[in-house]
Design an enzyme around this catalytic site. Sequence first.
Site, PDB file in Angstrom:
ATOM      1  N   ARG A  97       0.833  -1.211   0.000  1.00 32.72           N
ATOM      2  CA  ARG A  97       0.000   0.000   0.000  1.00 32.72           C
ATOM      3  C   ARG A  97       0.862   1.253   0.000  1.00 32.72           C
ATOM      4  O   ARG A  97       0.535   2.250  -0.655  1.00 32.72           O
ATOM      5  CB  ARG A  97      -0.937  -0.019   1.216  1.00 32.72           C
ATOM      6  CG  ARG A  97      -2.102   0.962   1.114  1.00 32.72           C
ATOM      7  CD  ARG A  97      -1.787   2.320   1.665  1.00 32.72           C
ATOM      8  NE  ARG A  97      -1.263   2.239   2.998  1.00 32.72           N
ATOM      9  CZ  ARG A  97      -0.392   3.113   3.502  1.00 32.72           C
ATOM     10  NH1 ARG A  97       0.035   4.139   2.797  1.00 32.72           N
ATOM     11  NH2 ARG A  97       0.056   2.968   4.741  1.00 32.72           N
ATOM     12  N   THR A 156       3.520  12.177  12.722  1.00 30.38           N
ATOM     13  CA  THR A 156       3.484  11.362  13.929  1.00 30.38           C
ATOM     14  C   THR A 156       2.179  11.588  14.689  1.00 30.38           C
ATOM     15  O   THR A 156       1.424  12.524  14.404  1.00 30.38           O
ATOM     16  CB  THR A 156       4.653  11.718  14.852  1.00 30.38           C
ATOM     17  OG1 THR A 156       4.503  13.094  15.261  1.00 30.38           O
ATOM     18  CG2 THR A 156       5.998  11.553  14.149  1.00 30.38           C
ATOM     19  N   PHE A 203       2.693  23.992  18.021  1.00 35.35           N
ATOM     20  CA  PHE A 203       3.740  23.130  17.455  1.00 35.35           C
ATOM     21  C   PHE A 203       5.098  23.461  18.078  1.00 35.35           C
ATOM     22  O   PHE A 203       5.407  24.615  18.322  1.00 35.35           O
ATOM     23  CB  PHE A 203       3.812  23.309  15.931  1.00 35.35           C
ATOM     24  CG  PHE A 203       2.574  22.828  15.245  1.00 35.35           C
ATOM     25  CD1 PHE A 203       2.461  21.508  14.848  1.00 35.35           C
ATOM     26  CD2 PHE A 203       1.506  23.686  15.023  1.00 35.35           C
ATOM     27  CE1 PHE A 203       1.302  21.051  14.209  1.00 35.35           C
ATOM     28  CE2 PHE A 203       0.343  23.242  14.393  1.00 35.35           C
ATOM     29  CZ  PHE A 203       0.252  21.925  13.983  1.00 35.35           C
ATOM     30  N   LEU A 236      10.992  15.057   0.576  1.00 36.00           N
ATOM     31  CA  LEU A 236      10.729  16.180   1.483  1.00 36.00           C
ATOM     32  C   LEU A 236      11.527  16.041   2.772  1.00 36.00           C
ATOM     33  O   LEU A 236      12.310  16.916   3.127  1.00 36.00           O
ATOM     34  CB  LEU A 236       9.234  16.271   1.789  1.00 36.00           C
ATOM     35  CG  LEU A 236       8.818  17.345   2.792  1.00 36.00           C
ATOM     36  CD1 LEU A 236       9.124  18.739   2.260  1.00 36.00           C
ATOM     37  CD2 LEU A 236       7.327  17.228   3.133  1.00 36.00           C
ATOM     38  N   PHE A 292       2.336  19.961   1.628  1.00 34.89           N
ATOM     39  CA  PHE A 292       1.260  19.618   2.564  1.00 34.89           C
ATOM     40  C   PHE A 292       0.023  19.102   1.837  1.00 34.89           C
ATOM     41  O   PHE A 292      -0.688  18.228   2.340  1.00 34.89           O
ATOM     42  CB  PHE A 292       0.900  20.823   3.432  1.00 34.89           C
ATOM     43  CG  PHE A 292       1.849  21.048   4.591  1.00 34.89           C
ATOM     44  CD1 PHE A 292       2.460  19.981   5.224  1.00 34.89           C
ATOM     45  CD2 PHE A 292       2.133  22.326   5.031  1.00 34.89           C
ATOM     46  CE1 PHE A 292       3.335  20.182   6.278  1.00 34.89           C
ATOM     47  CE2 PHE A 292       3.003  22.534   6.093  1.00 34.89           C
ATOM     48  CZ  PHE A 292       3.607  21.460   6.709  1.00 34.89           C
ATOM     49  N   GLU A 333       4.159  10.390   7.433  1.00 35.51           N
ATOM     50  CA  GLU A 333       3.055  11.294   7.084  1.00 35.51           C
ATOM     51  C   GLU A 333       2.441  11.942   8.326  1.00 35.51           C
ATOM     52  O   GLU A 333       1.234  12.177   8.403  1.00 35.51           O
ATOM     53  CB  GLU A 333       1.957  10.571   6.283  1.00 35.51           C
ATOM     54  CG  GLU A 333       2.433   9.644   5.196  1.00 35.51           C
ATOM     55  CD  GLU A 333       3.299  10.305   4.138  1.00 35.51           C
ATOM     56  OE1 GLU A 333       3.539  11.507   4.225  1.00 35.51           O
ATOM     57  OE2 GLU A 333       3.750   9.602   3.231  1.00 35.51           O
ATOM     58  N   ASN A 382      -1.454  15.402   2.725  1.00 37.32           N
ATOM     59  CA  ASN A 382      -2.836  15.141   3.127  1.00 37.32           C
ATOM     60  C   ASN A 382      -3.481  14.065   2.263  1.00 37.32           C
ATOM     61  O   ASN A 382      -4.315  13.283   2.743  1.00 37.32           O
ATOM     62  CB  ASN A 382      -3.656  16.430   3.092  1.00 37.32           C
ATOM     63  CG  ASN A 382      -3.534  17.221   4.381  1.00 37.32           C
ATOM     64  OD1 ASN A 382      -3.310  16.655   5.451  1.00 37.32           O
ATOM     65  ND2 ASN A 382      -3.668  18.531   4.287  1.00 37.32           N
ATOM     66  N   PHE A 438       9.145  11.045  -3.600  1.00 37.44           N
ATOM     67  CA  PHE A 438       8.759  12.347  -3.050  1.00 37.44           C
ATOM     68  C   PHE A 438       9.779  12.713  -1.984  1.00 37.44           C
ATOM     69  O   PHE A 438       9.808  12.099  -0.912  1.00 37.44           O
ATOM     70  CB  PHE A 438       7.359  12.229  -2.459  1.00 37.44           C
ATOM     71  CG  PHE A 438       6.734  13.505  -1.978  1.00 37.44           C
ATOM     72  CD1 PHE A 438       6.040  14.323  -2.847  1.00 37.44           C
ATOM     73  CD2 PHE A 438       6.793  13.870  -0.636  1.00 37.44           C
ATOM     74  CE1 PHE A 438       5.416  15.492  -2.403  1.00 37.44           C
ATOM     75  CE2 PHE A 438       6.185  15.024  -0.180  1.00 37.44           C
ATOM     76  CZ  PHE A 438       5.488  15.843  -1.062  1.00 37.44           C
TER      77      PHE A 438
END
Length: 368
Positions: free
Chosen positions: A72, A350, A368, A113, A221, A348, A225, A111
């Site tokens: 997946r 924590t 944050f 990042l 972002f 993606e 998502n 990807f």
Amino acid sequence: MRDDVRAFVDDRIRPNIAAWYESATFPVELVKELGSLGLLGMHLKGYGCPGRSSVEYGLAAMELEAGDSGIRTFVSVQGSLAMTAISRFGSEEQKRRWLPGMAGGDLIGCFCLTEPTAGSDPARITTRAVRRGDGWVLDGAKRWIGLASLADVAVVWARDDGEPGKILGFAVPTDTPGFTATPIGGKLAMRASVQCDVTLTDVHLPADALLPGCTGLRGPFTCLNEARYGIMWGVLGAARDAYETALRYALDREQFGSPIASRQLTQQKLVEMVLEIQKGLLVAERTGRLKDAGLLRPEQISFGKLANTRAAIDVCRSARTILGGNGIVLDHSPMRHAANLEGVRTYEGTDEIHALIIGRAITGIPAF
């Protein structure tokens, strides 16, 4: 569609996953099969992408992760991250160049990042993009980059050296000199998948490698998502497979003269598993319906990712206890799923990051 994916998992993944997991092998031979099933970039439209609904994508993610999180994860990195970045923010030329091949499984994307010192705080990335003549030069390092050593194209996020507050995205062919991907070894989870360290050393790119549709963190972002949404469905597949494995075992295994499924303590465990899986499915389906209607808010994605992943880990751990000592070998899936989900729990976003996203929505105060 769900039944087709389930049949694929039963035929191609279940008979082989223990060996792939033990040998830390990603079955790259499945990539084109996943493409032919319409599972790569399946929620995207145009350029060879299937254009299916969010709920359909979620159901596919659930069936794939019932096989293994690593499979997946491939679909998620390819479709929700790399393809979404190009589809949403790429130029017409970039879309035509990359998306049809990625949708068919002929090309693989990654990807880039996360960095060695910038995980939960992507605003702190230090990879630099420097203007050089008509093009760009990238320098930096990335870590935990899924599929990077297999990829044909890497979506790389970097800080604009001329405007340090600006984050830019680039579609980087991985055969570009200076791009190096090294698989990370010694993993205790996600063993049937590939995550890499990536170094970018004096990587020269033409001007048209820049993804023109986005500057700033809105770009990555948006992609994150999409991946988080798929995770909230996927983890329920792992939980369901662990539950079904434990149920079969409990009905067959006899102790003290009767199946252990006849014991109250075992039934209590099975009931708790069913409750958590069913609650998670209701959250995932409702989230998918909101997404398809264009009404979904980011904190609702965080709610589903956090709640369902946490519940799935508990289900898998409980299922392992029903299997007793036999539960620690690869003949049975719950402990493999539980180990994988520790990785899924971390990537993606924590638990802590998603709690803070929800907390900000509740209070209006970012902590944050």
